[in-house]
Design an enzyme around this catalytic site. Structure first.
Site, PDB file in Angstrom:
ATOM      1  N   ARG A  54      29.506  56.291  34.570  1.00  0.00           N
ATOM      2  CA  ARG A  54      30.100  55.701  33.676  1.00  0.00           C
ATOM      3  C   ARG A  54      31.723  55.735  33.946  1.00  0.00           C
ATOM      4  O   ARG A  54      32.672  55.637  33.136  1.00  0.00           O
ATOM      5  CB  ARG A  54      30.068  56.344  32.156  1.00  0.00           C
ATOM      6  CG  ARG A  54      28.736  56.444  31.553  1.00  0.00           C
ATOM      7  CD  ARG A  54      28.773  56.968  30.146  1.00  0.00           C
ATOM      8  NE  ARG A  54      27.546  56.534  29.686  1.00  0.00           N
ATOM      9  CZ  ARG A  54      26.354  57.622  29.448  1.00  0.00           C
ATOM     10  NH1 ARG A  54      26.575  58.729  30.160  1.00  0.00           N
ATOM     11  NH2 ARG A  54      25.248  57.181  29.073  1.00  0.00           N
TER      12      ARG A  54
ATOM     13  N   LYS B 294      40.436  43.753  37.902  1.00  0.00           N
ATOM     14  CA  LYS B 294      39.358  42.813  37.571  1.00  0.00           C
ATOM     15  C   LYS B 294      38.141  43.476  38.728  1.00  0.00           C
ATOM     16  O   LYS B 294      38.459  43.271  40.005  1.00  0.00           O
ATOM     17  CB  LYS B 294      39.639  41.424  37.870  1.00  0.00           C
ATOM     18  CG  LYS B 294      40.314  40.871  36.585  1.00  0.00           C
ATOM     19  CD  LYS B 294      40.448  39.417  36.647  1.00  0.00           C
ATOM     20  CE  LYS B 294      40.961  38.767  35.514  1.00  0.00           C
ATOM     21  NZ  LYS B 294      41.138  37.041  35.739  1.00  0.00           N
TER      22      LYS B 294
ATOM     23  N   GLU C  18      47.108  31.839  47.349  1.00  0.00           N
ATOM     24  CA  GLU C  18      47.172  32.713  45.963  1.00  0.00           C
ATOM     25  C   GLU C  18      48.656  32.743  46.049  1.00  0.00           C
ATOM     26  O   GLU C  18      49.182  32.991  44.903  1.00  0.00           O
ATOM     27  CB  GLU C  18      46.373  33.787  45.807  1.00  0.00           C
ATOM     28  CG  GLU C  18      44.844  33.811  45.756  1.00  0.00           C
ATOM     29  CD  GLU C  18      44.477  33.196  44.511  1.00  0.00           C
ATOM     30  OE1 GLU C  18      45.422  33.048  43.589  1.00  0.00           O
ATOM     31  OE2 GLU C  18      43.341  32.901  44.039  1.00  0.00           O
TER      32      GLU C  18
ATOM     33  N   LYS D 127      52.213  39.604  40.120  1.00  0.00           N
ATOM     34  CA  LYS D 127      51.254  39.688  39.494  1.00  0.00           C
ATOM     35  C   LYS D 127      51.298  40.950  38.556  1.00  0.00           C
ATOM     36  O   LYS D 127      50.703  41.003  37.444  1.00  0.00           O
ATOM     37  CB  LYS D 127      49.999  39.806  40.654  1.00  0.00           C
ATOM     38  CG  LYS D 127      48.622  40.155  39.664  1.00  0.00           C
ATOM     39  CD  LYS D 127      47.415  39.594  40.419  1.00  0.00           C
ATOM     40  CE  LYS D 127      46.089  39.718  39.954  1.00  0.00           C
ATOM     41  NZ  LYS D 127      44.842  39.669  40.526  1.00  0.00           N
TER      42      LYS D 127
ATOM     43  N   GLU E 237      43.737  40.071  29.818  1.00  0.00           N
ATOM     44  CA  GLU E 237      43.638  38.499  29.796  1.00  0.00           C
ATOM     45  C   GLU E 237      43.318  37.970  28.745  1.00  0.00           C
ATOM     46  O   GLU E 237      42.544  37.131  28.507  1.00  0.00           O
ATOM     47  CB  GLU E 237      42.663  37.997  30.886  1.00  0.00           C
ATOM     48  CG  GLU E 237      42.671  36.752  31.533  1.00  0.00           C
ATOM     49  CD  GLU E 237      41.695  36.381  32.673  1.00  0.00           C
ATOM     50  OE1 GLU E 237      41.897  35.027  32.884  1.00  0.00           O
ATOM     51  OE2 GLU E 237      40.878  37.124  32.746  1.00  0.00           O
TER      52      GLU E 237
ATOM     53  N   ARG F  79      48.288  36.553  31.252  1.00  0.00           N
ATOM     54  CA  ARG F  79      47.324  36.462  32.223  1.00  0.00           C
ATOM     55  C   ARG F  79      46.413  35.340  32.600  1.00  0.00           C
ATOM     56  O   ARG F  79      46.090  35.279  33.838  1.00  0.00           O
ATOM     57  CB  ARG F  79      46.409  37.870  32.353  1.00  0.00           C
ATOM     58  CG  ARG F  79      45.990  38.308  33.745  1.00  0.00           C
ATOM     59  CD  ARG F  79      45.410  39.756  33.600  1.00  0.00           C
ATOM     60  NE  ARG F  79      44.870  39.991  34.939  1.00  0.00           N
ATOM     61  CZ  ARG F  79      44.416  41.093  35.404  1.00  0.00           C
ATOM     62  NH1 ARG F  79      44.424  42.344  34.338  1.00  0.00           N
ATOM     63  NH2 ARG F  79      43.797  41.283  36.400  1.00  0.00           N
TER      64      ARG F  79
ATOM     65  N   ASN G 283      44.913  31.798  36.226  1.00  0.00           N
ATOM     66  CA  ASN G 283      43.680  30.964  36.584  1.00  0.00           C
ATOM     67  C   ASN G 283      44.182  29.573  37.168  1.00  0.00           C
ATOM     68  O   ASN G 283      43.345  28.699  37.110  1.00  0.00           O
ATOM     69  CB  ASN G 283      42.844  31.192  35.398  1.00  0.00           C
ATOM     70  CG  ASN G 283      42.219  32.379  34.978  1.00  0.00           C
ATOM     71  OD1 ASN G 283      41.538  33.134  36.024  1.00  0.00           O
ATOM     72  ND2 ASN G 283      42.244  32.848  33.981  1.00  0.00           N
TER      73      ASN G 283
ATOM     74  N   HIS H 240      41.805  27.777  39.326  1.00  0.00           N
ATOM     75  CA  HIS H 240      40.451  28.251  39.237  1.00  0.00           C
ATOM     76  C   HIS H 240      39.437  27.498  38.554  1.00  0.00           C
ATOM     77  O   HIS H 240      38.282  27.883  38.731  1.00  0.00           O
ATOM     78  CB  HIS H 240      40.716  29.653  39.089  1.00  0.00           C
ATOM     79  CG  HIS H 240      41.295  30.437  39.851  1.00  0.00           C
ATOM     80  ND1 HIS H 240      42.804  30.386  40.393  1.00  0.00           N
ATOM     81  CD2 HIS H 240      41.021  31.816  40.901  1.00  0.00           C
ATOM     82  CE1 HIS H 240      43.051  31.215  41.459  1.00  0.00           C
ATOM     83  NE2 HIS H 240      42.199  31.991  41.650  1.00  0.00           N
TER      84      HIS H 240
ATOM     85  N   HIS I 250      36.254  27.552  40.942  1.00  0.00           N
ATOM     86  CA  HIS I 250      35.119  28.382  40.938  1.00  0.00           C
ATOM     87  C   HIS I 250      33.777  27.528  40.567  1.00  0.00           C
ATOM     88  O   HIS I 250      32.489  27.566  41.277  1.00  0.00           O
ATOM     89  CB  HIS I 250      35.194  29.206  39.487  1.00  0.00           C
ATOM     90  CG  HIS I 250      35.947  30.582  39.633  1.00  0.00           C
ATOM     91  ND1 HIS I 250      36.396  31.314  38.626  1.00  0.00           N
ATOM     92  CD2 HIS I 250      36.620  31.118  40.821  1.00  0.00           C
ATOM     93  CE1 HIS I 250      37.135  32.241  38.949  1.00  0.00           C
ATOM     94  NE2 HIS I 250      37.286  32.305  40.494  1.00  0.00           N
TER      95      HIS I 250
ATOM     96  N   HIS J  94      36.866  30.892  48.867  1.00  0.00           N
ATOM     97  CA  HIS J  94      37.815  30.768  47.686  1.00  0.00           C
ATOM     98  C   HIS J  94      39.031  30.246  47.993  1.00  0.00           C
ATOM     99  O   HIS J  94      39.413  29.466  46.961  1.00  0.00           O
ATOM    100  CB  HIS J  94      37.822  32.248  47.157  1.00  0.00           C
ATOM    101  CG  HIS J  94      38.585  32.234  45.915  1.00  0.00           C
ATOM    102  ND1 HIS J  94      38.119  32.037  44.840  1.00  0.00           N
ATOM    103  CD2 HIS J  94      39.928  32.799  45.865  1.00  0.00           C
ATOM    104  CE1 HIS J  94      39.030  32.550  43.790  1.00  0.00           C
ATOM    105  NE2 HIS J  94      40.180  32.901  44.491  1.00  0.00           N
TER     106      HIS J  94
END
Length: 362
Positions: free
Chosen positions: A126, A148, A190, A230, A240, A244, A248, A251, A255, A267
């Site tokens: 956990r 993330k 990026e 960032k 997000e 945030r 993207n 993206h 993706h 990517h």
């Protein structure tokens, strides 16, 4: 955090989330600072075969010399390692080694390793302590910061995951010198995105002399600038739910391209195409014309050819993207440089028309 004599040459960016942490950027940090930052005595070091051969054995030696008990776990390089099968195998390896709750997972590698190792750390017992030691430019300026983590499914990229912030990030820019030029350019995508979103001054730093053999000070300064951009966004919106989402940019299509190509399109290449696509959609909506600027950058990146996919297939993947809300596809566009906006009233016709234009110029 105390980093001794190494601290003089380290740029430190604080990520002010609920459990704040430092991103340390400099040269020679994998062997000097990383063993100090990791406070746990038992460590699972997750890396891929390429990075392990280039940097991993030295990192294991440095951690061991600092009194750590290290369990190296190596996965194949590439996006295919972000799978449920690989994730399960790593969890079983940790359990088989009886790694305790007060141990740590360290991700040594690029974005794939960081995403995978982070999700392992988030879910084993956990949640155990997690540290990022990014070795690619893409991971340093983007993937290692913000918490993330995730895995891919056949239906799309990053559809499984969790937010799990690292305790610290150690970005050693010396690792960038081992990157092939194209891999370095992947990470620059990026950085270019960050410039478009929030830092026009950064765009000027990414010119012809921007390369893996640039002086260490310049590499560190650009990486730290990106991290600061960032970090500010993440601090304002850790999960997000708001600003945030702007990260993207490019993206939504990217993706889908990665998935439809079976991840043969990397990517960074995919995001470079995605930035041009977003610029086309934006110009067609009456926003600033950034197509030429993004297209010039795309040609500098020299990506693999654009997949000649049926747009209906791409749209289906875009419709499964995690940015979809209330059944509506949301896309980040730029009203101008430094002025991102999220739109949610896109029609399939305008998206298809933009795709046809991209196919014609890319």
């Amino acid at each position: 955090m105390s980093s001794g004599s190494a601290a003089a040459d380290v740029a430190v960016v604080r990520v002010e989330v609920e459990q704040a942490y430092d991103v340390n950027v400099g040269s020679g940090l994998l062997h000097s600072l990383l063993p100090e930052v990791v406070s746990q005595s038992q460590v699972a070091l997750i890396s891929d075969e390429t990075v392990m051969a280039a940097h991993g054995h030295g990192v294991v030696e440095a951690l061991t010399a600092a009194g750590k008990s290290v369990l190296p776990l190596v996965v194949p390089p590439g996006e295919a390692s972000k799978s449920l099968v690989r994730y399960g195998a790593l969890l079983e390896a940790l359990a088989g080694a009886s790694l305790p709750r007060d141990a740590a997972v360290v991700a040594l590698g690029g974005g794939v390793v960081g995403d995978l190792a982070g999700f392992v750390a988030a879910s084993y017992l956990r949640g155990v302590a997690f540290y990022q030691a990014p070795t690619s430019l893409l991971a340093m300026v983007d993937a290692s910061v913000g918490g993330k983590t995730g895995l891919d499914l056949p239906q799309g990229k990053n559809l499984v995951g969790a937010f799990w912030q690292p305790r610290a990030v150690v970005a050693d820019v010396n690792a960038l010198r081992t990157l092939p030029a194209h891999e370095f350019r992947q990470g620059t995508v990026e950085a270019f995105k960050h410039g478009l979103l929030a830092a026009p001054d950064l765009l000027a730093a990414l010119g012809p002399s921007w390369a893996p053999d640039a002086p260490s000070g310049r590499l560190a300064a650009v990486v730290a600038r990106n991290v600061a951009i960032k970090a500010a966004v993440v601090a304002a919106d850790e999960r997000e739910a708001g600003v945030r989402t702007h990260l993207n940019l490019g993206h939504t299509l990217a993706h889908a391209l990665e998935t439809v190509s079976g991840h043969s399109l990397a990517h960074g290449d995919a995001v470079a195409y995605g930035l041009v696509y977003a610029a086309i959609v934006g110009r067609r909506r009456g926003y600033a014309d950034l197509v030429g600027r993004t297209l010039e950058f795309l040609r500098w990146v020299a990506p693999r050819p654009l997949p000649r996919a049926d747009f209906a297939s791409l749209l289906a993947f875009m419709g499964r993207d995690k940015k979809v809300a209330a059944g509506r596809l949301r896309m980040v566009l730029l009203e101008d440089v430094g002025q991102p906006v999220v739109v949610a009233d896109l029609t399939s016709d305008e998206l298809a028309a933009a795709w046809a234009e991209l196919e014609g110029i890319a």
